[in-house]
Design an enzyme around this catalytic site. Structure first.
Site, short mmCIF file in Angstrom:
data_model
loop_
_atom_site.label_atom_id
_atom_site.label_comp_id
_atom_site.label_asym_id
_atom_site.label_seq_id
_atom_site.Cartn_x
_atom_site.Cartn_y
_atom_site.Cartn_z
N GLU C 366 0.74 -1.19 0.12
CA GLU C 366 0.11 0.26 0.11
C GLU C 366 0.85 1.28 -0.05
O GLU C 366 0.61 2.36 0.65
CB GLU C 366 -1.08 -0.05 1.01
CG GLU C 366 -2.05 -1.02 1.01
CD GLU C 366 -3.24 -1.18 2.01
OE1 GLU C 366 -3.64 -0.12 2.49
OE2 GLU C 366 -3.75 -2.26 2.54
N GLY C 367 2.07 1.06 -0.97
CA GLY C 367 2.78 2.40 -1.13
C GLY C 367 4.14 2.22 0.05
O GLY C 367 3.94 2.10 1.36
#
Lengths: 410, 261, 389
Positions: C366-367
């Protein structure tokens, strides 16, 4: 008149001993009001929790507890009740060892009371077993022999034992704290309206009153309570496996065999016995074992139980387990020792990789010798062990096995 | 199928500690929980209801604080809960408790099955279930590990014995006691907890259930506790340390001195 | 004592329920699932039965309606015991957020109740082999054909891939429009032309399945489109704003679990004749770990409350801060936990090495931490410009 208990405020010194002693957490220590002459706390009893057991009164050094128990007089004429009985449990026609254990204790109590020892045998085609009981100390054997009793069921067994008690009026009845004993002793006691004390670990006769003092563990063995059934007869107790030694056989001993005529029409019989599934593991083996080797979470894997089994076999013992091991699916629950499993008291209990949470300890804490094998020297099991072996069980156990084998071969 | 489950609130064993000095139970902050065996009784009642319909009523005899155990039972799926509470019930032994429960169950009335945990973890007697059945004059079967409904008039159960299992059929109503072999109790769900929070819990006192004053509480108890004491505590005997072989040799030597190995 | 974050009674219920499930159901099996790398279906069922999948979903769709805070509390509590098994739940939330953010009423009614009840797991399909941090580089396409869209391409590293039933998948509907040419679709396991690639073998979170999603002329009806064509990247961004606190909670849970293990071990482990907890070197490590964890928790809860308040339109910066800080703390704390255990900590006999392996993913997915910093800086500068206008 109701029971009453109170703390005498002028005697209480706020020491708090009763607070920690109360088995029912019914006592708390409160600050006294400012103007009170005494500056320390006051014990206060929560009457919703109090059972009037008297533990606080007993422990208080300052006589600050006033307990008035309202006790109606005995409802029956106790002098009509004579004799000590044991229930001779049988399973599939074979008398259980627990019956022999009860005979030895029953004999001792009967002699103290100067009365006879009776044994009750209920079953089908069971008459031939009466002499076994006499050989082990029974003076009288009451036999209830009928096909209806071929398998144990609570209804007919309760009916017949109740009839027999009402007719013969024994003063004491001891039964095994087995699945059978615990089940129908409770029912019999309720039917004849008398007291029943479960799982007694010691029995004595009060020399003055002739009452039976029954001592049993409660709260998983953390406290012991002595209990009387002073107003009712018979006084009934159940006793666990291995608490008493088996009575010795005295071949050819004389005794009276009394066949009780069974009238089937007078017996309740609402349930139907459909069959019996024999289990691969008979857990009486666990309850009666002299040596138990138990494995816990510290084994780390199901294969660890092979090592446990090997050690058990080598010592001629049985295999036990902690709840953690059972819940991990490493071993069937029939082996579980502890609060939700079995209570055992072998001569030697070897706890391998079991940290000794209280739930486990209550199931084995009364073993004669406890041997703990654990990496963590600080865990509770190592603290209570007779021998605390610190180290990796996978290294220690194979060495023990080797050592025992070599000492045997010598 | 209307099912009554009898439960008891007990001190949690999970965090009971023993004072190493005095050997006394340290009860400070010990929370009260549902007797572990009763968890299985509740679960089994709820499972039977999920299959056969009807309702599960959980009852307990105890002080007002026992209400929290009843709420927890609702969070685990029970439909109703009733607290049987009165000061005059205090000091009851198993016989008086059986009488009180049976009086309350008669008052509740319509039921097909009663399920209890096989014993309570504080008293460990296993006597109240059979005693209650006797006073209700219904059959009971203890140590049940499997229940099969045969229509709505009878059941077939497997009962654990030391050497195996007995298969028994019983007409209804009947009382059964159960242990951990029968199921794995569910964990209270969030929605169950919300229901429990809102539930109205009825209280029955001695007058309501028409209990005979001579048969309840301390007066109705044939057994009397005359003494309570703490058994001597076990302490560590001998520590065996060092390498595995040395430990093993030392242990086997001691065992053989005791005549064991 | 624990810091008091003024949790409501219902929030405390979430914590207690998650703790019970974690300790009673998950803990006995955590080594098993880590070793076997199997998907933990039996524990997923326990999450479902306890309503833990429902925490953040609104009540009208069968949820418990306790927002991001509800999700965060459940995930944190579960991850204290195991950060891998719990991912089945956290990744389902990630897959469900596009629906919560952008779906129409009909779509919500169709998909959310099954997700809330735990009957169906969800997964989120954004990443591709050539498009990780740069989502606009994706090559999966969805070409409109009458009432249908035809999807072609592949997504990789999809958590719950293959085990979930409901997928929110991003594809280019108009490749010429770049960032504005991406759309989001709901895919169902079993859709013709939708298949799964191999399961990845990973360093940590081994109880979680990570697979490729493959689309081969996969035709889905246009009622599977979430929002409007071209809104995909917006939906993805809004999703990540909501879901990054979930990753932060996973990291925080793992860190707390590791600290608990370390304190317990330090008290028991005796060297030089005394418990190692009596040495200042160990004490200072524990003190730092505890302080960082508490700071992480305060930041995370504040961010979650901010999102739930609904007062602020975008919370990209706060979500990114929470995720960045919590995941970096988790890596540091778990590494130090292994350090405190010494050589034992490096063995699989104790859970801390697993916690360290599991923690690492939280700085990546998620990044990455670096992407979080970009996000934070970008928003920081934007806010500065708009306030100085």
């Amino acid at each position: 008149m109701e029971n009453s208990i109170k703390i005498l405020a002028d005697k209480c010194v706020g020491c708090g001993i009763c607070e920690s002693e109360c088995p029912f957490s019914a006592i708390s220590m409160l600050e006294r009001s400012e103007e009170h002459a005494r500056k320390f706390k006051l014990a206060v009893i929560d009457l919703n929790k109090c059972t009037y057991c008297g533990a606080c009164k007993q422990i208080c050094k300052f006589s600050a507890v006033e307990l008035k128990k309202c006790r109606p007089q005995a409802e029956i004429d106790k002098s009509l009740y004579k004799g000590v009985w044991i229930y001779a449990e049988q399973r599939h026609g074979k008398i259980s060892n627990i019956a022999y254990e009860l005979l030895s204790e029953g004999r001792r109590l009967a002699e103290k009371l100067g009365t006879f020892l009776g044994a009750v045998l209920i079953g089908s085609n069971i008459k031939s077993k009466a002499q076994e009981l006499i050989d082990r100390g029974a003076d009288k054997v009451y036999i209830c022999d009928d096909p209806v009793f071929v398998e144990f069921q609570d209804d007919p067994y309760t009916s017949i034992l109740t009839q027999l008690i009402k007719k013969e009026k024994p003063e004491i009845i001891l039964m095994g704290a087995t699945n059978i004993g615990r089940s129908f002793a409770s029912r019999v006691a309720a039917k004849i309206h008398t007291g029943l004390t479960a799982d007694c670990t010691s029995l004595e006769i009060d020399t003055v009153t002739k009452n039976l003092q029954q001592t049993r563990p409660a709260f998983g063995g953390n406290i012991m309570a002595t209990i009387l059934t002073s107003r009712h007869r018979p006084q009934m107790s159940t006793v666990r496996h291995k608490v008493f030694k088996e009575a010795k056989i005295e071949t050819g001993r004389k005794g009276e065999v009394i066949e009780y005529k069974v009238d089937v029409k007078t017996l309740l019989n609402r349930t139907k016995f459909l069959g019996f599934i024999k289990s691969a593991v008979n857990y009486v083996n666990l309850l009666e074992a002299e040596i138990i080797v138990s494995g816990g979470r510290g084994l780390g894997k199901p294969e660890g139980f092979r090592l446990i089994e090997e050690l058990a076999e080598c010592l001629g013992g049985a295999v036990g387990a902690s709840r953690a091991a059972v819940d991990s699916g490493w071993i069937p629950d029939i082996h579980q020792v502890g609060q939700t499993g079995k209570t055992v008291s072998p001569k030697v209990y070897i706890a391998c990789g079991i940290s000794g949470q209280i739930q486990h300890r209550v199931g084995m804490g009364s073993s004669d010798i406890i041997i703990a094998i654990n990496k963590d020297a600080t865990c509770p099991m190592m603290q209570i062990a007779s021998y605390a072996l610190e180290g990796d069980l996978y290294e220690i156990i194979p060495n023990i096995i080797k050592e025992i084998k070599s000492s045997k071969s010598v | 199928m209307n099912i009554i489950v009898c439960i008891k609130q007990v001190p949690s064993m999970a965090n009971v500690q023993i004072d190493p000095e005095t050997g006394r139970l340290q009860r400070d902050g010990v929370e009260s929980v549902i007797n572990p065996f009763d968890e299985y009784a509740i679960e089994e009642g709820v499972r039977i209801r999920e299959k056969a319909g009807g309702k599960v009523i959980v009852i307990t005899m105890g002080p007002p604080q026992a209400e929290s155990a009843l709420r927890e039972a609702i969070s685990k799926g029970a439909d109703e809960a009733i607290l049987i509470s009165d000061k005059v019930f205090g000091g009851a032994d198993t016989l008086a408790t059986s009488y009180t429960l049976s009086s309350a169950i008669k008052f509740i009335g319509d039921y097909d099955l009663i399920i209890c945990g096989r014993q309570a973890s504080d008293g460990d007697t296993a006597q109240v279930g059979p005693g209650t059945a006797e006073m209700l004059n219904i059959p009971h079967i203890t140590y049940v590990k499997k229940i099969e409904l045969l229509g709505d008039k009878s059941i077939r159960v497997e009962r654990i014995m030391e050497d195996g299992c007995d298969l028994i059929e019983s007409p209804l109503p009947a009382l059964l006691t159960v242990g951990k072999e029968i199921n794995v109790p569910r964990i209270s769900s969030l929605k169950g907890k919300m229901l429990a929070k809102k539930a109205v819990i009825k209280t029955l006192d001695a007058a309501t259930i028409n209990a005979d004053a001579k048969r309840i509480g301390l007066n109705g108890s044939p057994t009397q506790v005359i003494k309570i004491f703490t058994p001597p505590q076990r302490t560590c005997g001998e520590k065996l340390t060092g390498d595995a072989k040395k430990i093993a040799v030392a242990l086997v030597k001691r065992l053989s001195e005791l005549g064991i190995a | 004592m624990v810091m008091d974050y003024m949790l409501s009674e219902e929030e405390q219920m979430i914590v207690e329920t998650a703790r019970t499930v974690a300790v009673e159901k998950m803990k006995p099996l955590r080594e098993y699932y880590d070793e076997k790398e199997e998907f933990p279906w039996d524990i997923v069922k326990e999450f479902a039965k306890a309503d833990l999948f429902a925490t953040y979903i609104p009540e009208e769709y069968g949820g418990f309606g306790k927002g991001i805070m509800g999700l965060v509390l459940a995930v944190e509590e579960l991850c204290k015991v195991d950060g891998a098994i719990s991912l089945s739940l956290a990744a389902t939330a990630l897959g469900a957020f596009p629906i919560l953010v952008a779906a129409n009423e009909e779509q919500k009614k169709k998909y959310l109740p099954d997700i809330a009840s735990g009957t169906k797991l969800a997964a989120f399909g954004l990443t591709e082999a050539g498009a990780g941090s740069d989502a606009t580089g994706m090559t999966t396409t969805a070409v409109k054909d009458g009432d249908y869209y035809v999807l072609n391409g592949a997504k990789c590293f999809i958590t719950n891939g293959g085990d979930a039933e409901t997928y929110t998948v991003f594809a280019k509907t108009n490749p010429s429009r770049g960032a504005r040419g991406i759309s989001c679709f709901i895919l169902e396991k079993g859709d013709t032309g939708f298949s799964f690639g191999k399961k990845e073998k990973k360093m940590g979170i081994r109880a979680s399945s990570t697979r490729e999603l493959v689309f081969n002329d996969c035709r889905v009806h246009k009622d599977r489109l979430l929002g409007k064509e071209g809104q995909g990247l917006m939906i993805a961004q809004a999703t990540l704003d909501n879901s990054r606190p979930g990753v932060a909670a996973q990291a925080l849970g793992i860190a707390t679990g590791a600290l608990n293990e370390a304190v317990e071990y330090a008290r028991k482990r005796v060297q030089f004749g005394q418990p190692i907890a009596s040495f200042q070197a160990i004490q200072h490590m524990l003190a730092e770990m505890a302080t960082e964890i508490e700071a992480a928790r305060a930041l995370l809860y504040a961010s979650a409350r901010m999102i739930d308040s609904g007062k602020v339109k975008r919370t990209s910066k706060e979500s990114a801060m929470a995720k960045l800080f919590c995941s970096e703390v988790a890596m540091k704390v778990t590494t130090n936990a292994v350090q405190i255990f010494g050589g034992y900590g490096y063995t699989r006999e104790y859970p801390v090495e697993k916690m360290m392996r599991d923690a690492k993913i939280t700085t990546l997915y998620e990044g990455t931490s670096q992407i979080q910093k970009n996000e934070i800086a970008l928003n920081l500068i934007k806010e500065y410009i708009s306030s100085s206008k």
